[in-house]
Scaffold this motif. Sequence first.
Motif, PDB file in Angstrom:
ATOM      1  N   TYR A 107       0.839  -1.186   0.000  1.00  0.00           N
ATOM      2  CA  TYR A 107       0.000   0.000   0.000  1.00  0.00           C
ATOM      3  C   TYR A 107       0.882   1.247   0.000  1.00  0.00           C
ATOM      4  N   VAL A 108       0.357   2.319  -0.566  1.00  0.00           N
ATOM      5  CA  VAL A 108       1.103   3.574  -0.586  1.00  0.00           C
ATOM      6  C   VAL A 108       1.064   4.211   0.800  1.00  0.00           C
ATOM      7  N   ILE A 136       3.451  -0.219   9.399  1.00  0.00           N
ATOM      8  CA  ILE A 136       2.174   0.299   9.892  1.00  0.00           C
ATOM      9  C   ILE A 136       2.240   1.816  10.027  1.00  0.00           C
ATOM     10  N   ALA A 137       3.326   2.311  10.605  1.00  0.00           N
ATOM     11  CA  ALA A 137       3.492   3.760  10.744  1.00  0.00           C
ATOM     12  C   ALA A 137       3.481   4.437   9.373  1.00  0.00           C
ATOM     13  N   ARG A 138       4.031   3.758   8.372  1.00  0.00           N
ATOM     14  CA  ARG A 138       4.084   4.340   7.027  1.00  0.00           C
ATOM     15  C   ARG A 138       2.702   4.423   6.394  1.00  0.00           C
ATOM     16  N   VAL A 139       1.889   3.370   6.509  1.00  0.00           N
ATOM     17  CA  VAL A 139       0.611   3.339   5.790  1.00  0.00           C
ATOM     18  C   VAL A 139      -0.520   4.023   6.544  1.00  0.00           C
ATOM     19  N   LEU A 140      -0.313   4.330   7.819  1.00  0.00           N
ATOM     20  CA  LEU A 140      -1.325   5.093   8.541  1.00  0.00           C
ATOM     21  C   LEU A 140      -1.310   6.549   8.094  1.00  0.00           C
TER      22      LEU A 140
END
Length: 217
Positions: A107-108, A136-140
């Motif tokens: 996911y982006v 997770i931190a990136r896609v949130l």
Amino acid sequence: MAPDRYIPALRFHWLTSLYDPAIRWTTREATFKRRLLDQAAPQPGQRVLDLGCGTGTLAIMAKRAQPDAHISGLDADPDVLERARDKADAASLSIRVDQGLSNELPYVDASFDLVLSSLFFHHLSPEDKRQTSEEIARVLKPGGALHVADWGCPADPLMRALSLQIRFFDGFEATRDNLSGALPIILERAGLIDAAERAGLRTMFGTLAFFCAKRPE
């Protein structure tokens, strides 16, 4: 990783067919997943990811709880994903199901308002826990939240004794961070904030803990 594909139900490994009833009867599944959804409180229009979705039980519960949210589930196992698709179709619910790895999310950046995870983190090696937390931190989205239900630090001697079953079954290295209470530290080192254990639930395998963390605004 095998390509995403449809597999006839008769070809499912027998363990896949037993997964749902085993989890249902040994972990107080309905209780802890309802509690996790109450904690996360998905809102209309939000994009929600069930990370390590397995056969889709939590994703289906999330869609029923908030029909106007956009629910996706991700897992690496094509067999359980096919089971998840069948369950969503049987319930006439629109849920996106993707195949992928938690430490390389397909996911982006800033794709989701909420990430949910149930009984997944304790399967990961320490390095995969770190990488997964960073993903997770990136896609949130900024201000988005992670909500986790997984094995935590035993609440008392009885829970500590019962948790030995998890350690033997899933491995001492993989479960060490969970059972030592280190998961919030791992999440904050990955770039999330306000990581903490919010509550606990006694089960026949030890203390099931509820965690929350946020991506900074």
